[in-house]
Design a protein around this motif. Structure first.
Motif, short mmCIF file in Angstrom:
data_model
loop_
_atom_site.label_atom_id
_atom_site.label_comp_id
_atom_site.label_asym_id
_atom_site.label_seq_id
_atom_site.Cartn_x
_atom_site.Cartn_y
_atom_site.Cartn_z
N UNK A 164 0.85 -1.21 -0.09
CA UNK A 164 -0.03 -0.05 -0.01
C UNK A 164 0.97 1.37 -0.09
N UNK A 165 0.85 2.07 -1.18
CA UNK A 165 1.65 3.17 -1.16
C UNK A 165 0.82 4.35 -0.99
N UNK A 177 4.07 -4.70 3.02
CA UNK A 177 4.97 -3.38 2.68
C UNK A 177 3.83 -2.06 2.67
N UNK A 178 4.07 -0.97 3.47
CA UNK A 178 3.54 0.29 3.28
C UNK A 178 4.57 1.40 3.05
N UNK A 188 9.33 3.42 4.46
CA UNK A 188 8.63 2.23 4.06
C UNK A 188 8.51 1.47 5.53
N UNK A 189 7.32 0.94 5.89
CA UNK A 189 6.94 0.22 6.80
C UNK A 189 7.16 -1.14 6.36
N UNK A 190 8.05 -2.19 6.83
CA UNK A 190 7.87 -3.46 6.50
C UNK A 190 7.48 -4.32 7.16
N UNK A 191 6.20 -4.96 6.83
CA UNK A 191 5.64 -5.90 7.97
C UNK A 191 5.71 -7.26 7.54
#
Length: 337
Positions: free
Chosen positions: A279-280, A319-320, A329-332
């Protein structure tokens, strides 16, 4: 996950270039292969204070350990390829498949002078449609016939499959988006070939049994360049109130803006066989989300929005993107920390 496809879930412009760049720097693939139509799609990468607008070279070039390839299903414009090789300094690790069809000046002229394509469809004018017609008509020139490309000729399917068979990580970078697919999109307002994961794999010569992950990229809202149906579109005035004003990387045309289209997204997930979602532009929707790199630091309404999309689509958001830089980036993929 030796082979991952990164594809667009909307009408392009989802931010795939930045995501591929981030994944390349983080996961360090051996090979990144460009799939898709050709130079009618631009991928933007902001890295170390520079902005790169790429139409042919894979966006993961920022990871210097990766071999960069263009698959045989992709149209190439030699002038664009050579310009981007110089801009990125990657000629020593680049290869283009000898079977790639070449966009010639006549194709561009035909594209830009077509009243139907310009007036009704809103073509990018890069010659891709006419070049694909030439390929179907068996009259297209191939990359192996272009002297300037001879130093870079490669057997891309052979390289990719050898790497996968040896357990090395490879990325397949798609272009455009699901809604622009010639087969599955909003015909006739589409590009000149299919743009879903199955065709992206075929573009580079990888069979379906060798694909481990399909990362489908969505914007937190929706945008579209050019003409065609747009069920969730909002007015330019409303978009400006939200602070969302965008322009196409290739055409420079202002993008139309709309709300997140769950119906389009669900169909994209189904037909692409998505296993993960990105999601960007979450920072455009939630100002407190700008440049956040930890899940726990996101505003609660932003978290709720991500959770809703994940629940509705039935695929994990891993990934956000929260800003324009590659590192935003937030890497989930491990867990929501």
């Amino acid at each position: 996950m030796p082979c991952m496809i990164i594809a667009g879930g909307q009408w392009g412009d989802e931010g795939k270039g930045k995501i591929v760049a981030y994944l390349a720097l983080t996961d360090r693939p051996k090979i990144i292969a460009r799939a898709g139509v050709g130079p009618n799609a631009g991928h933007t990468v902001n890295y170390k204070g520079r902005t790169f607008g790429l139409r042919q070279i894979p966006s993961g070039f920022v990871y210097e350990g990766a071999r960069l390839l263009i698959g045989p299903g992709v149209l190439v414009n030699p002038e664009v390829v050579l310009k981007e090789l110089e801009m990125t300094g990657t000629a020593n690790r680049f290869g283009v498949d000898r079977r790639c069809a070449v966009i010639e000046p006549a194709h561009i002229e035909q594209d830009t002078k077509s009243e139907y394509l310009q007036g009704k469809i809103g073509t990018t004018g890069t010659g891709c449609g006419p070049a694909n017609v030439a390929r179907v008509s068996r009259t297209a020139k191939l990359a192996e016939e272009v002297p300037e490309l001879k130093p870079f000729l490669a057997d891309v399917p052979a390289e990719l499959n050898e790497a996968i068979d040896h357990g090395s990580l490879v990325f397949v970078e798609g272009s455009q988006g699901f809604g622009l697919s010639l087969i599955h999109g909003t015909y006739p307002y589409v590009t000149s070939k299919d743009t879903t994961a199955s065709t992206l794999a075929a573009d580079v010569g990888v069979g379906p049994t060798k694909v481990d992950e399909v990362m489908l990229v969505f914007k937190a809202y929706t945008s579209r360049v050019g003409l065609g149906p747009f069920p969730t579109e909002i007015s330019q005035e409303k978009a400006e109130e939200l602070g969302i004003v965008e322009f196409g990387t290739v055409t420079g045309r202002r993008r139309r803006i709309g709300l997140f289209d769950f119906a389009l997204a669900k169909r994209a997930v189904m037909i692409n066989g998505a296993t993960q979602l990105t999601l960007t532009n979450l920072d455009r929707m939630f100002k407190g989300a700008a440049k956040v790199r930890r899940w726990r630091d996101l505003p609660s309404d932003a978290k709720d929005y991500v959770d809703k999309i994940e629940k509705e689509l039935g695929v994990p958001v891993t990934i956000i993107s929260t800003g324009s830089e590659v590192e935003d980036v937030i890497d989930l993929r491990s867990e929501k920390l």
